[in-house]
Design a protein around this motif. Sequence first.
Motif, mmCIF file in Angstrom:
data_model
loop_
_atom_site.group_PDB
_atom_site.id
_atom_site.type_symbol
_atom_site.label_atom_id
_atom_site.label_comp_id
_atom_site.label_asym_id
_atom_site.label_seq_id
_atom_site.Cartn_x
_atom_site.Cartn_y
_atom_site.Cartn_z
ATOM 1 N N UNK A 1 0.860 -1.182 0.000
ATOM 2 C CA UNK A 1 0.000 0.000 0.000
ATOM 3 C C UNK A 1 0.899 1.235 0.000
ATOM 4 N N UNK A 2 0.810 2.043 -1.033
ATOM 5 C CA UNK A 2 1.686 3.210 -1.171
ATOM 6 C C UNK A 2 0.963 4.537 -0.976
ATOM 7 N N UNK A 3 -0.334 4.568 -1.196
ATOM 8 C CA UNK A 3 -1.076 5.817 -1.055
ATOM 9 C C UNK A 3 -1.374 6.085 0.417
ATOM 10 N N UNK A 4 -1.224 7.323 0.852
ATOM 11 C CA UNK A 4 -1.560 7.644 2.239
ATOM 12 C C UNK A 4 -3.073 7.634 2.468
ATOM 13 N N UNK A 5 -3.445 7.459 3.711
ATOM 14 C CA UNK A 5 -4.834 7.571 4.155
ATOM 15 C C UNK A 5 -4.932 8.889 4.912
ATOM 16 N N UNK A 6 -5.943 9.689 4.617
ATOM 17 C CA UNK A 6 -6.155 10.933 5.352
ATOM 18 C C UNK A 6 -7.441 10.776 6.156
ATOM 19 N N UNK A 7 -7.304 10.939 7.459
ATOM 20 C CA UNK A 7 -8.434 10.837 8.386
ATOM 21 C C UNK A 7 -8.691 12.216 8.971
ATOM 22 N N UNK A 8 -9.958 12.598 9.015
ATOM 23 C CA UNK A 8 -10.349 13.839 9.677
ATOM 24 C C UNK A 8 -11.206 13.492 10.884
ATOM 25 N N UNK A 9 -11.080 14.313 11.924
ATOM 26 C CA UNK A 9 -11.885 14.110 13.131
ATOM 27 C C UNK A 9 -11.900 15.403 13.930
ATOM 28 N N UNK A 10 -12.825 15.460 14.853
ATOM 29 C CA UNK A 10 -12.957 16.621 15.737
ATOM 30 C C UNK A 10 -12.536 16.229 17.139
ATOM 31 N N UNK A 11 -11.816 17.128 17.792
ATOM 32 C CA UNK A 11 -11.489 16.959 19.212
ATOM 33 C C UNK A 11 -12.243 18.040 19.963
ATOM 34 N N UNK A 12 -13.088 17.617 20.890
ATOM 35 C CA UNK A 12 -13.816 18.575 21.725
ATOM 36 C C UNK A 12 -12.881 19.132 22.796
ATOM 37 N N UNK A 13 -13.276 20.232 23.407
ATOM 38 C CA UNK A 13 -12.449 20.863 24.445
ATOM 39 C C UNK A 13 -11.990 19.853 25.497
ATOM 40 N N UNK A 14 -12.834 18.888 25.820
ATOM 41 C CA UNK A 14 -12.515 17.886 26.849
ATOM 42 C C UNK A 14 -11.525 16.824 26.358
ATOM 43 N N UNK A 15 -11.218 16.806 25.047
ATOM 44 C CA UNK A 15 -10.332 15.795 24.482
ATOM 45 C C UNK A 15 -11.071 14.648 23.817
ATOM 46 N N UNK A 16 -12.391 14.631 23.942
ATOM 47 C CA UNK A 16 -13.200 13.574 23.339
ATOM 48 C C UNK A 16 -13.179 13.728 21.817
ATOM 49 N N UNK A 17 -13.051 12.598 21.131
ATOM 50 C CA UNK A 17 -12.989 12.559 19.671
ATOM 51 C C UNK A 17 -14.372 12.268 19.108
ATOM 52 N N UNK A 18 -14.742 12.996 18.049
ATOM 53 C CA UNK A 18 -16.011 12.770 17.358
ATOM 54 C C UNK A 18 -15.792 12.865 15.850
ATOM 55 N N UNK A 19 -16.752 12.346 15.112
ATOM 56 C CA UNK A 19 -16.808 12.500 13.651
ATOM 57 C C UNK A 19 -15.554 11.992 12.941
ATOM 58 N N UNK A 20 -15.085 10.821 13.313
ATOM 59 C CA UNK A 20 -13.911 10.231 12.654
ATOM 60 C C UNK A 20 -14.330 9.755 11.270
ATOM 61 N N UNK A 21 -13.606 10.204 10.246
ATOM 62 C CA UNK A 21 -13.983 9.860 8.876
ATOM 63 C C UNK A 21 -12.755 9.840 7.970
#
Length: 94
Positions: A29-49
Motif C-alpha cells: 500500500x503506497x497511497x496515504x490515508x487521510x483521516x479527519x476528526x474533531x477533538x472537543x475541548x474535553x479531548x473527546x474525539x467525534x466525527x472520525x472519517x
Amino acid sequence: FGNRFGYYEQLIRDKVARNWRSQDLDATVRNPVVIMFDILRTGVVQNVRVSRSSGNFAADQSAQRAIVMSNPFPPLPAQYERESATIEFVFRLQ
C-alpha cells in the motif's frame, strides 16, 4: 494548530502511533490515508472519517481504528479559543 500548539500536536501523534497496527497491513500500500476528526475541548474525539482513501479498505479501516482507539486525547490547550478542533491526520506506510 500545530504552529501554536506543537506540544499538543506531538501528544496526539504519539498516542495515535501507539494505537496504529500498521504491521498488520499489506506492505505494498503506497497511497496515504487521510483521516479527519474533531477533538472537543474535553479531548473527546467525534466525527472520525476517511477524507482521502488509500484505495485499500484494510489500510483505511486501520487508520480510522487508530484514532478511535486513541479516544480521548488530553483536553485542548486552555489558550485554544474554540470549543473543538478539526484535525487532519495523514497515515503513510514506510
